[in-house]
Structure formats: C-alpha cells, structure tokens
Design a protein around this motif. Structure first.
Motif, PDB file in Angstrom:
ATOM      1  N   ARG A 132       0.827  -1.211   0.000  1.00 39.71           N
ATOM      2  CA  ARG A 132       0.000   0.000   0.000  1.00 39.71           C
ATOM      3  C   ARG A 132       0.861   1.260   0.000  1.00 39.71           C
ATOM      4  NH1 ARG A 132      -5.378  -1.018   3.753  1.00 39.71           N
ATOM      5  NH2 ARG A 132      -6.138  -2.841   2.615  1.00 39.71           N
ATOM      6  N   LYS A 133       1.939   1.240   0.752  1.00 34.63           N
ATOM      7  CA  LYS A 133       2.817   2.405   0.780  1.00 34.63           C
ATOM      8  C   LYS A 133       3.487   2.608  -0.576  1.00 34.63           C
ATOM      9  CE  LYS A 133       3.777   2.724   5.719  1.00 34.63           C
ATOM     10  NZ  LYS A 133       4.818   2.753   6.775  1.00 34.63           N
ATOM     11  N   TYR A 134       3.884   1.523  -1.220  1.00 37.72           N
ATOM     12  CA  TYR A 134       4.484   1.624  -2.552  1.00 37.72           C
ATOM     13  C   TYR A 134       3.495   2.221  -3.551  1.00 37.72           C
ATOM     14  CZ  TYR A 134       6.121   0.187  -7.170  1.00 37.72           C
ATOM     15  OH  TYR A 134       6.494   0.177  -8.484  1.00 37.72           O
ATOM     16  N   LEU A 135       2.262   1.720  -3.548  1.00 35.01           N
ATOM     17  CA  LEU A 135       1.268   2.204  -4.493  1.00 35.01           C
ATOM     18  C   LEU A 135       0.931   3.674  -4.246  1.00 35.01           C
ATOM     19  CD1 LEU A 135      -1.136  -0.882  -4.638  1.00 35.01           C
ATOM     20  CD2 LEU A 135       0.563  -0.191  -6.340  1.00 35.01           C
ATOM     21  N   ASN A 136       0.793   4.065  -2.978  1.00 35.02           N
ATOM     22  CA  ASN A 136       0.531   5.467  -2.662  1.00 35.02           C
ATOM     23  C   ASN A 136       1.670   6.355  -3.132  1.00 35.02           C
ATOM     24  OD1 ASN A 136      -2.022   5.319  -1.471  1.00 35.02           O
ATOM     25  ND2 ASN A 136      -1.182   4.769   0.525  1.00 35.02           N
ATOM     26  N   HIS A 137       2.900   5.869  -2.963  1.00 36.77           N
ATOM     27  CA  HIS A 137       4.064   6.639  -3.392  1.00 36.77           C
ATOM     28  C   HIS A 137       4.131   6.741  -4.907  1.00 36.77           C
ATOM     29  CE1 HIS A 137       8.245   8.085  -3.422  1.00 36.77           C
ATOM     30  NE2 HIS A 137       8.477   7.181  -4.361  1.00 36.77           N
ATOM     31  N   ARG A 138       3.840   5.650  -5.585  1.00 40.77           N
ATOM     32  CA  ARG A 138       3.978   5.623  -7.043  1.00 40.77           C
ATOM     33  C   ARG A 138       2.862   6.379  -7.761  1.00 40.77           C
ATOM     34  NH1 ARG A 138       5.009   0.351 -10.982  1.00 40.77           N
ATOM     35  NH2 ARG A 138       4.304   1.340 -12.926  1.00 40.77           N
ATOM     36  N   TYR A 139       1.634   6.183  -7.311  1.00 40.22           N
ATOM     37  CA  TYR A 139       0.497   6.744  -8.046  1.00 40.22           C
ATOM     38  C   TYR A 139      -0.120   7.963  -7.368  1.00 40.22           C
ATOM     39  CZ  TYR A 139       0.691   2.305 -10.587  1.00 40.22           C
ATOM     40  OH  TYR A 139       1.097   1.235 -11.350  1.00 40.22           O
ATOM     41  N   GLY A 140       0.194   8.151  -6.100  1.00 35.62           N
ATOM     42  CA  GLY A 140      -0.399   9.255  -5.356  1.00 35.62           C
ATOM     43  C   GLY A 140      -1.624   8.803  -4.588  1.00 35.62           C
ATOM     44  N   GLU A 141      -1.638   9.081  -3.310  1.00 29.85           N
ATOM     45  CA  GLU A 141      -2.743   8.611  -2.470  1.00 29.85           C
ATOM     46  C   GLU A 141      -4.072   9.224  -2.886  1.00 29.85           C
ATOM     47  OE1 GLU A 141      -3.841   8.036   2.267  1.00 29.85           O
ATOM     48  OE2 GLU A 141      -1.993   9.049   1.674  1.00 29.85           O
ATOM     49  N   LYS A 142      -4.068  10.496  -3.259  1.00 28.60           N
ATOM     50  CA  LYS A 142      -5.318  11.143  -3.660  1.00 28.60           C
ATOM     51  C   LYS A 142      -5.876  10.524  -4.933  1.00 28.60           C
ATOM     52  CE  LYS A 142      -4.524  15.662  -1.514  1.00 28.60           C
ATOM     53  NZ  LYS A 142      -4.384  17.137  -1.754  1.00 28.60           N
ATOM     54  N   ALA A 143      -4.982  10.234  -5.874  1.00 30.06           N
ATOM     55  CA  ALA A 143      -5.432   9.640  -7.138  1.00 30.06           C
ATOM     56  C   ALA A 143      -6.006   8.250  -6.914  1.00 30.06           C
ATOM     57  CB  ALA A 143      -4.267   9.578  -8.129  1.00 30.06           C
ATOM     58  N   LEU A 144      -5.367   7.475  -6.041  1.00 27.38           N
ATOM     59  CA  LEU A 144      -5.863   6.126  -5.763  1.00 27.38           C
ATOM     60  C   LEU A 144      -7.179   6.169  -5.002  1.00 27.38           C
ATOM     61  CD1 LEU A 144      -2.605   4.178  -4.814  1.00 27.38           C
ATOM     62  CD2 LEU A 144      -3.855   4.173  -6.981  1.00 27.38           C
ATOM     63  N   THR A 145      -7.296   7.130  -4.096  1.00 24.60           N
ATOM     64  CA  THR A 145      -8.546   7.267  -3.349  1.00 24.60           C
ATOM     65  C   THR A 145      -9.694   7.603  -4.288  1.00 24.60           C
ATOM     66  OG1 THR A 145      -7.375   7.996  -1.357  1.00 24.60           O
ATOM     67  CG2 THR A 145      -9.725   8.537  -1.509  1.00 24.60           C
ATOM     68  N   LYS A 146      -9.416   8.485  -5.250  1.00 26.16           N
ATOM     69  CA  LYS A 146     -10.450   8.883  -6.209  1.00 26.16           C
ATOM     70  C   LYS A 146     -10.851   7.726  -7.110  1.00 26.16           C
ATOM     71  CE  LYS A 146     -11.480  12.287  -9.800  1.00 26.16           C
ATOM     72  NZ  LYS A 146     -10.968  13.469 -10.557  1.00 26.16           N
ATOM     73  N   ARG A 147      -9.859   6.961  -7.596  1.00 23.27           N
ATOM     74  CA  ARG A 147     -10.154   5.871  -8.526  1.00 23.27           C
ATOM     75  C   ARG A 147     -10.581   4.599  -7.788  1.00 23.27           C
ATOM     76  NH1 ARG A 147      -6.155   3.215 -13.194  1.00 23.27           N
ATOM     77  NH2 ARG A 147      -7.721   1.763 -13.992  1.00 23.27           N
ATOM     78  N   GLY A 148      -9.940   4.304  -6.678  1.00 21.48           N
ATOM     79  CA  GLY A 148     -10.188   3.057  -5.972  1.00 21.48           C
ATOM     80  C   GLY A 148      -9.269   1.951  -6.483  1.00 21.48           C
ATOM     81  N   VAL A 149      -8.976   0.995  -5.617  1.00 19.94           N
ATOM     82  CA  VAL A 149      -8.046  -0.084  -5.953  1.00 19.94           C
ATOM     83  C   VAL A 149      -8.659  -1.430  -5.611  1.00 19.94           C
ATOM     84  CG1 VAL A 149      -5.743  -1.046  -5.577  1.00 19.94           C
ATOM     85  CG2 VAL A 149      -6.087   1.431  -5.445  1.00 19.94           C
ATOM     86  N   ASP A 150      -8.631  -2.348  -6.560  1.00 16.46           N
ATOM     87  CA  ASP A 150      -9.037  -3.733  -6.310  1.00 16.46           C
ATOM     88  C   ASP A 150      -7.790  -4.605  -6.271  1.00 16.46           C
ATOM     89  OD1 ASP A 150     -11.666  -3.028  -6.284  1.00 16.46           O
ATOM     90  OD2 ASP A 150     -12.156  -3.858  -8.254  1.00 16.46           O
ATOM     91  N   PHE A 151      -7.585  -5.292  -5.145  1.00 21.39           N
ATOM     92  CA  PHE A 151      -6.488  -6.234  -5.010  1.00 21.39           C
ATOM     93  C   PHE A 151      -6.983  -7.627  -5.379  1.00 21.39           C
ATOM     94  CE2 PHE A 151      -4.675  -3.082  -2.035  1.00 21.39           C
ATOM     95  CZ  PHE A 151      -3.391  -3.025  -2.546  1.00 21.39           C
ATOM     96  N   TRP A 152      -6.311  -8.271  -6.328  1.00 20.68           N
ATOM     97  CA  TRP A 152      -6.634  -9.652  -6.661  1.00 20.68           C
ATOM     98  C   TRP A 152      -5.834 -10.560  -5.739  1.00 20.68           C
ATOM     99  CZ3 TRP A 152      -6.573 -10.233 -12.734  1.00 20.68           C
ATOM    100  CH2 TRP A 152      -7.378  -9.234 -13.295  1.00 20.68           C
ATOM    101  N   ILE A 153      -6.544 -11.324  -4.932  1.00 22.60           N
ATOM    102  CA  ILE A 153      -5.911 -12.253  -3.996  1.00 22.60           C
ATOM    103  C   ILE A 153      -6.150 -13.676  -4.488  1.00 22.60           C
ATOM    104  CG2 ILE A 153      -5.709 -12.957  -1.591  1.00 22.60           C
ATOM    105  CD1 ILE A 153      -5.059 -10.020  -2.070  1.00 22.60           C
ATOM    106  N   GLY A 154      -5.129 -14.503  -4.445  1.00 26.35           N
ATOM    107  CA  GLY A 154      -5.202 -15.835  -5.046  1.00 26.35           C
ATOM    108  C   GLY A 154      -5.778 -16.920  -4.178  1.00 26.35           C
ATOM    109  N   MET A 155      -6.915 -16.677  -3.552  1.00 30.52           N
ATOM    110  CA  MET A 155      -7.551 -17.738  -2.767  1.00 30.52           C
ATOM    111  C   MET A 155      -8.519 -18.507  -3.642  1.00 30.52           C
ATOM    112  SD  MET A 155      -8.102 -15.807   0.846  1.00 30.52           S
ATOM    113  CE  MET A 155      -6.680 -15.047   1.629  1.00 30.52           C
ATOM    114  N   SER A 156      -8.487 -19.808  -3.499  1.00 33.75           N
ATOM    115  CA  SER A 156      -9.296 -20.672  -4.344  1.00 33.75           C
ATOM    116  C   SER A 156     -10.631 -20.998  -3.681  1.00 33.75           C
ATOM    117  CB  SER A 156      -8.524 -21.943  -4.693  1.00 33.75           C
ATOM    118  OG  SER A 156      -7.887 -22.480  -3.561  1.00 33.75           O
TER     119      SER A 156
END
Length: 277
Positions: A132-156
């Motif tokens: 999360r810290k990497y993504l906020n740093h790379r894309y900007g926390e405000k931009a991610l908050t506005k767009r939203g983020v879906d994490f794909w988790i590999g649970m079967s």
C-alpha cells in the motif's frame, strides 16, 4: 489448451486492478490464466519480498513467471519490505510485539507436551502495508482514493473461510474463488500449461509448515533449513519461549519420523489470509 470458467470474473475496470501476488500456487495460476486470456490483464502485478521468502519461490518466478509477464506486457514488480516499513520480527515501535505466529510455551504446554500457537500478523505488516505504501508513493494517495483499488488475492474456492470483502478505497477480489476454481485445479491448470508444479509461498522460518514440508526443505533446500535453525536460536535469545515447531524443540533437533504431524499451513493462517497463495 482451452479453459472455460464456471463463473466468469468481471473486474470493475474503472478501479485500478492490482494482482497482489503471494508468490505461491494460486497467484501463479492467476498469471497463467491472464496469459491465456481467461482473466483480463491487471494494471500491475506486485509481490512483496519479506526478505525471508523460500529460495525456490523466487527461483520459480525468475525462470517461469517474469518471462510470461514480459511477453504479455504486464508489469511485474517485486518490492522489498525493508524499503517501505521498519517492522520486522517485532513491530517497529514495540520490540515485544512479535509478528509471526510462532509456537509458544509462555502459558505452559498441553497434556502431550505440545506448545500452543500465538496469532500471526506478519502478512499484514510484511506484505499488505509495504504494498500500500508503494502504491501510494507511485500513483499518489489522492489519485488512488479517487479511482479506488481492487487487489486480486489468489484464494481458491476451497478456501471460502478465508475470503473477506472489506469496503472502501482498498477492496479485495478473488478471481479463483469467484470462478469456483479449487486449489488442486489451480495446480493442474499450471501443469497443463506446461510449467512445473508451482511452489507454496512461505518464509523459510514460517512456523505454519507441516512436517513433510520441513523434511522437504531439509533435503532439497538445506541452505534455507540451516537459516531457519539459526534464526530460531537467535529468536530465543530474546524470546526463549518461542519455537518454529509445536513440539517445543528446536527445529534442527527434531526427528520428524517420530513426531505427530505439524499443523497444516491452511489450518493456521494469519489474520489477513495473504500468505501461501
């Protein structure tokens, strides 16, 4: 090779789609399904290096998974935990708050002389927080908050008790679960694609291993096993009641052929359910 999902996976492409790879069987299956066009391409595939990951996991990714990602034009990033958080075996601000779920005799042992198990929070602080810290740093926390983020988790589909859908900016999606793919099917998909059986993802000092996995490590990756032995001895200098094995004996001193089975990794998962996938 053709695969048709029992239930299609439909991501919300208005949100950023991030495949959060744990490095194990199900995460590898997701990459294969993306390459085959069965799953859509995410914006990014990211993996947090706990800096204690089993050697065979990164060997597999370097040889088989990174080339697939490069070929299909999907960025695959591996970030180091220590670049983004100061948490290690303990919380950075609390040197008594041990994060991994080691076995403990702090409250005594049971009638068979076995240790209990403390809860584990390493996945949250070693994987989720750095990502999360990497993504906020790379894309900007405000931009991610506005767009939203879906994490794909590999649970079967056979891990439904681990599936959680929190709401908010950071949401989780489970492509294999939502497509009703079982873990054994995930392995078969990878092997039918032509890749070797994918490894389970786990740190070499992870206590959530059954005895067969300790034996496999000792015989096939002796370097990792020796690191686990040395780690346990170092750990016990500060926490002499903690062990890697429920027997309450140092891992290097155990005759596994004479011991009851260690708890399976999928029975004692951590609080976030991020490991081993």
């Amino acid at each position: 090779m053709s695969i048709k999902l029992r239930r299609p996976f439909y991501p919300n492409l208005e949100r950023m789609q991030i495949l959060s790879s744990g490095g194990g069987t199900q995460s590898i299956c997701q990459v294969v399904l993306i390459y085959m066009g069965v799953l859509p391409k995410p914006d990014l595939i990211i993996m947090a290096d706990t800096e204690r990951e089993a050697s065979n996991v990164f060997d597999y990714h370097k040889k088989h998974i990174k080339p697939l990602c490069d070929e299909m034009g999907v960025e695959f990033v591996i970030i180091k935990k220590s670049d983004w958080v100061r948490n290690d075996i303990c919380l950075a601000n609390d040197d008594e708050a041990v994060l991994p779920g080691f076995f403990t005799e702090f409250n005594g042992r049971d009638s068979q002389g076995l240790c209990g198990k403390q809860p584990g929070y390493c996945s949250s602080h070693w994987k989720v927080e750095p990502i999360r810290k990497y993504l906020n740093h790379r894309y900007g926390e405000k931009a991610l908050t506005k767009r939203g983020v879906d994490f794909w988790i590999g649970m079967s589909f056979d891990e439904r008790n681990r599936v959680k859908y929190p709401s908010g900016k950071w949401q989780k999606r489970y492509p294999l679960f939502e497509a009703e793919i079982l873990r054994e099917q995930a392995i078969q998909i990878v092997e039918d694609f032509g890749l070797p059986e994918p490894p389970r993802s786990a740190c070499w000092m992870c206590p959530n291993r059954h005895d067969e996995e300790w034996i496999w490590m000792k015989e096939n990756v002796p370097f990792d096993f020796e690191r686990a032995c040395q780690f346990e001895q170092t750990l016990q200098k500060d926490f002499d009641w903690l062990y890697l094995h429920k027997s309450g004996k140092n891992i290097g001193e155990i005759d596994f052929s004479l011991k009851p089975k260690q708890t399976d990794m999928f029975e004692q998962y951590c609080d976030t359910g991020m490991c081993f996938v």
